[in-house]
Design a protein around this motif. Sequence first.
Motif, PDB file in Angstrom:
ATOM      1  N   ASP A 211      33.955  29.625  42.846  1.00  0.00           N
ATOM      2  CA  ASP A 211      34.240  30.178  41.741  1.00  0.00           C
ATOM      3  C   ASP A 211      35.631  29.997  41.628  1.00  0.00           C
ATOM      4  O   ASP A 211      36.536  30.941  42.211  1.00  0.00           O
ATOM      5  N   PHE A 212      36.054  28.885  40.674  1.00  0.00           N
ATOM      6  CA  PHE A 212      37.427  28.772  40.339  1.00  0.00           C
ATOM      7  C   PHE A 212      37.624  29.848  38.968  1.00  0.00           C
ATOM      8  O   PHE A 212      37.142  29.871  38.237  1.00  0.00           O
ATOM      9  N   PRO A 213      38.990  30.423  39.330  1.00  0.00           N
ATOM     10  CA  PRO A 213      39.512  31.309  38.376  1.00  0.00           C
ATOM     11  C   PRO A 213      39.650  30.422  36.848  1.00  0.00           C
ATOM     12  O   PRO A 213      39.889  29.171  36.866  1.00  0.00           O
ATOM     13  N   GLU A 214      39.290  30.971  35.843  1.00  0.00           N
ATOM     14  CA  GLU A 214      39.441  30.386  34.561  1.00  0.00           C
ATOM     15  C   GLU A 214      40.502  30.168  34.126  1.00  0.00           C
ATOM     16  O   GLU A 214      40.831  28.892  33.542  1.00  0.00           O
ATOM     17  N   SER A 215      41.531  30.439  34.577  1.00  0.00           N
ATOM     18  CA  SER A 215      43.089  30.068  34.187  1.00  0.00           C
ATOM     19  C   SER A 215      43.647  28.779  34.992  1.00  0.00           C
ATOM     20  O   SER A 215      44.544  28.191  34.501  1.00  0.00           O
TER      21      SER A 215
END
Length: 648
Positions: A211-215
């Motif tokens: 789960d990669f941060p959207e930022s």
Amino acid sequence: MTSTAAADIGTEVDIKNVRRRTVAQAIVEYLQVQYSELDGERRRLIAGMYGIFGHGNSVGLAQGIDEYGVDFPHYQGKNEQSMVHAAIGFAKASNRAATLACTASAGPGATNMISGAATATTNRLPVLLFPADIINNRFGDPVLQQIEHPVERDVSANDCFRPVSRYFDRITHPAQLLSTLPEAMRVLTDPVETGAVVVCLPQDIQGAEFDFPESFFTPRVWHIRRRPAVEDEYRDAAEIIANAERPLLIAGGGVRYSKAQEELARFSAEFGIPVAETYSGKGSGPISELNLGALGVTGTVGANEIADGADVVITVGSRLQDFITASHSLFQNPNVKFVNLNVGSFDAHKMGSFPVIGDAKLSLAALRERLAAVDYGTSQDFRSDIADARKATFEVRRHDLQAFPGENMSQAQVIDVLNRTATSQDALVLGSGGAVEGIHKAWDPSNGTEIHFEYANSCMGHEIPAGLGYRIARGDAPGEVYVLIGDGTYFMQPTELVTAVQEHKKIITIVVDNRGHQCIWPLQVAKGGGREFGTQYRERSKESGRLDGAILDFDIAANAASMGCAAWSTTTIEEFEAALTEAKEVDGPAVIVARVERARYLSGNGAFWDVGVPMTSERPGSQEGTAKHLEGRARQRFYAATVAPNAR
């Protein structure tokens, strides 16, 4: 709410602000939103990806590009080394503000890219490599293509990239991308640190989810800054130059990358300082009576004559490799001083130079202001010597371009025809071999043709893929991309011609066919005892058991045609001129073979080049060659550190 993958590293992440992707998918989406900006011009930093897909990356990066690639083209390379060379050509054509990524499968696919990485790093050109690696979890060890180190179990074949890379990492957990990819972008866009960036991707990790941060996927601009040198360096360098009576400017590749050509020309003209050019600086000097042309081992007689007596040498953006300095024997003035304008401290301090560490364009402008303030200028006597040196160069060039009775056309004549044909809209790509001397010494840059010289690593096989990369970068811009190579290079890596056909990208490749590595045999003859060994394309003799039989008969043009290129084989200058005219009219890639006189090269200039010579031999010729070489070594110098006259 905490995701399993996020909790894996002890971090709580709101699931609404994350993007679940595999490592490969995240790489593709990240690269697509990275931009560079140089002098206000913004562009995609990674313009696409070259790839040859095998078991190590076909269900990893290939899947990521296929599903998530948006305006992110995949180029199907035919050889892994060539893919990197294509990226180098793209980077050079983009003035180091953009490049291509490259991916290859594990094992030989990955290690095939190492020579390309070395070429990029040596030339200070950005490329981004994603070699597949062995499986991280080790459940199935040894896996296909795994080199098993009996002591260091975390070592793989990809560790061979370490000494030829400017940045190296191996992804063993998806979270590493959060720090590794930004650091990779930083290195690629740093004029000092740029080179090959290598991010190894174990096969299982490519498909691992996270789960990669959207930022992380927010578009980012990497600014390539012009950084000035400090005031003390400008002041002291100007003082050193102001005391010079016979100064010489050396234009290196940094002049081109800094877009400092006009500032260099103004500096030269205002103070009457002549300019000599390195390989990557070819064509960066002024079009004026102060341009001496090439410098060093393959330099002009005029440039080397002025260099011999120079009392201050002002280097702009050069590595000062041995071919340029004649292995530290070219500058013989006992009081010679060096001022080195370079964006990198490592290069700026070479040969005891006084360093001016900053952008070349800014540094030239700052020094020009200070020298103008003290009314600096060279004498008329020195300018007369410069004119005489240029005349001497012209006479040698005129001699070398003549038709020699009883001989085929020469390589120099082929280059001259191309020189007279090419325009300011064209580009010329070349690298190792005899073409190096021909272009460096004899090419007249007044036509404005852009030249991509790869002679830092002198990597045979670089030129055709680099030419294709150049064409991809130039897009639909008018003008031709010419590639000049010898038959030796052609036989090493011609297969990117197929990619050029596949991509409908036109390059015109000129193959100088002299049946061997003919630029090497004179070196052997001069320093190795008057004997040629293993440099000619000959059959193995039944009598001697060696490769000293008949010259091979082969048809390069037919080979090129079989790969889909328009092709011509020429034996006279008239035929070559006609083929060049016809090649410019075709739509796709073209190959012109020029069958030239095998042993006709340009006149020498007497410069020394240090290579290994046989210190013991029972052959008189070898002993004589070694003795002469040792005389040249006696001219090599240690240059003491240059300091300002009033330095405290």
